[in-house]
Design a protein around this motif. Structure first.
Motif, short mmCIF file in Angstrom:
data_model
loop_
_atom_site.label_atom_id
_atom_site.label_comp_id
_atom_site.label_asym_id
_atom_site.label_seq_id
_atom_site.Cartn_x
_atom_site.Cartn_y
_atom_site.Cartn_z
N THR A 64 0.82 -1.22 0.00
CA THR A 64 0.00 0.00 0.00
C THR A 64 0.86 1.27 0.00
O THR A 64 2.05 1.24 0.32
CB THR A 64 -0.91 0.03 1.24
N ILE A 65 0.22 2.38 -0.33
CA ILE A 65 0.89 3.67 -0.26
C ILE A 65 1.34 3.94 1.17
O ILE A 65 2.46 4.42 1.41
CB ILE A 65 -0.03 4.79 -0.76
N LYS A 99 -5.98 11.11 -1.76
CA LYS A 99 -7.40 11.28 -1.40
C LYS A 99 -8.32 11.04 -2.59
O LYS A 99 -9.50 10.73 -2.41
CB LYS A 99 -7.61 12.68 -0.84
N ASN A 100 -7.79 11.17 -3.80
CA ASN A 100 -8.59 10.94 -5.00
C ASN A 100 -8.69 9.46 -5.36
O ASN A 100 -9.41 9.09 -6.29
CB ASN A 100 -8.02 11.72 -6.18
N GLU A 106 -4.67 2.94 1.42
CA GLU A 106 -4.64 1.49 1.26
C GLU A 106 -4.48 1.08 -0.21
O GLU A 106 -4.51 -0.11 -0.54
CB GLU A 106 -5.91 0.86 1.83
N THR A 107 -4.31 2.05 -1.09
CA THR A 107 -4.11 1.77 -2.52
C THR A 107 -2.81 1.02 -2.74
O THR A 107 -1.76 1.42 -2.23
CB THR A 107 -4.08 3.09 -3.32
N LEU A 108 -2.86 -0.06 -3.49
CA LEU A 108 -1.67 -0.84 -3.82
C LEU A 108 -0.91 -0.15 -4.96
O LEU A 108 -1.53 0.29 -5.94
CB LEU A 108 -2.04 -2.26 -4.22
N GLY A 113 6.18 -0.16 -7.84
CA GLY A 113 5.41 1.06 -8.06
C GLY A 113 4.86 1.20 -9.46
O GLY A 113 4.67 2.31 -9.97
N LEU A 114 4.56 0.06 -10.08
CA LEU A 114 4.12 0.03 -11.48
C LEU A 114 2.89 0.89 -11.74
O LEU A 114 2.72 1.45 -12.82
CB LEU A 114 3.85 -1.43 -11.89
#
Length: 235
Positions: A64-65, A99-100, A106-108, A113-114
């Motif tokens: 995740t980020i 936030k977008n 939790e964004t993968l 980092g593809l």
């Protein structure tokens, strides 16, 4: 509290200096001092806790980020909190992008980092370094692999993140370090010129001015080729 730039042609020793400061290896003679302390008399851990490095190519994990930013605090023996991660992302001007995203922090990011663009990767690198809240920041060719538009955005993030810190910027593109308090020009491992942009550019036979004009001419030639290609396309 100042911004110092290291410039020079390939092989001049710019990145070597950052490796020596970070104690990836030690010098055979001479002294490197931080806050008037010889770094060889300090532990590697204590030196590195006080330095944040933003490299040219940020290594990201398929996670995740939040994890990728929080990784910056791993060497401190502490685990980054959600608030600390978000604060670091804000200072790196990365919070709007996060936030977008539907999953937010939790964004993968994908393998290496593809799923992120070059500029987004560099913002993660800046946030990761800022998470340590170090008094010294080192930017090692942090924008060299980016296009001009993204480079400008990242420089804005770097300038914001640099406030209240000592900043060492290693750069190939001279346009990114024009506002430095002092520019050190390296040649074959030696400092051959020093001063601000105006002072160095005024030296007609200086290495800095020669490098500046070469980059300016290279940029003009590239624009001419693009204009010619556009004209051919319209024809």
């Amino acid at each position: 509290g100042m911004k110092v730039a290291l410039v020079g042609r390939s092989g001049a020793g710019k990145s070597t200096i950052s490796k020596l400061i970070y104690r990836l290896y030690d010098i055979q003679s001479g002294t490197i001092r931080i806050a008037n302390q010889d770094v060889k008399q300090c532990t590697q851990r204590s030196v590195r806790l006080h330095i944040g490095i933003v490299p040219q190519d940020c290594v990201l994990f398929n996670d995740t980020i939040e994890y990728n930013i929080g990784f910056g605090k791993l060497g401190t023996g502490e685990i980054a909190t959600q608030d600390e991660v978000e604060k670091a992302a804000t200072h790196a001007q990365f919070d709007t992008f996060v936030k977008n995203q539907p999953l937010g922090y939790e964004t993968l990011v994908g393998e290496r980092g593809l799923r992120l663009s070059g500029g987004e990767k560099q913002r993660v690198a800046i946030a990761r370094a800022l998470l340590k809240d170090p008094p010294i920041m080192v930017y090692d060719e942090a924008t060299s692999s980016l296009d001009t538009h993204t480079e400008k955005q990242i420089m804005e993030a770097i300038n914001f993140a640099s406030q209240g810190r000592t900043n060492l910027v290693i750069a190939h593109r001279l346009s990114t370090i024009m506002d430095s308090d002092q520019i050190l020009v390296l040649k074959e491992g030696q400092i051959v010129e020093r001063g601000d942009h105006v002072t160095l550019h005024a030296k007609e036979d200086g290495l800095y001015r020669d490098m500046w004009e070469q980059q300016l001419n290279s940029r003009s030639s590239k624009n001419d080729r693009i204009s010619s290609a556009s004209a051919l396309g319209e024809t």
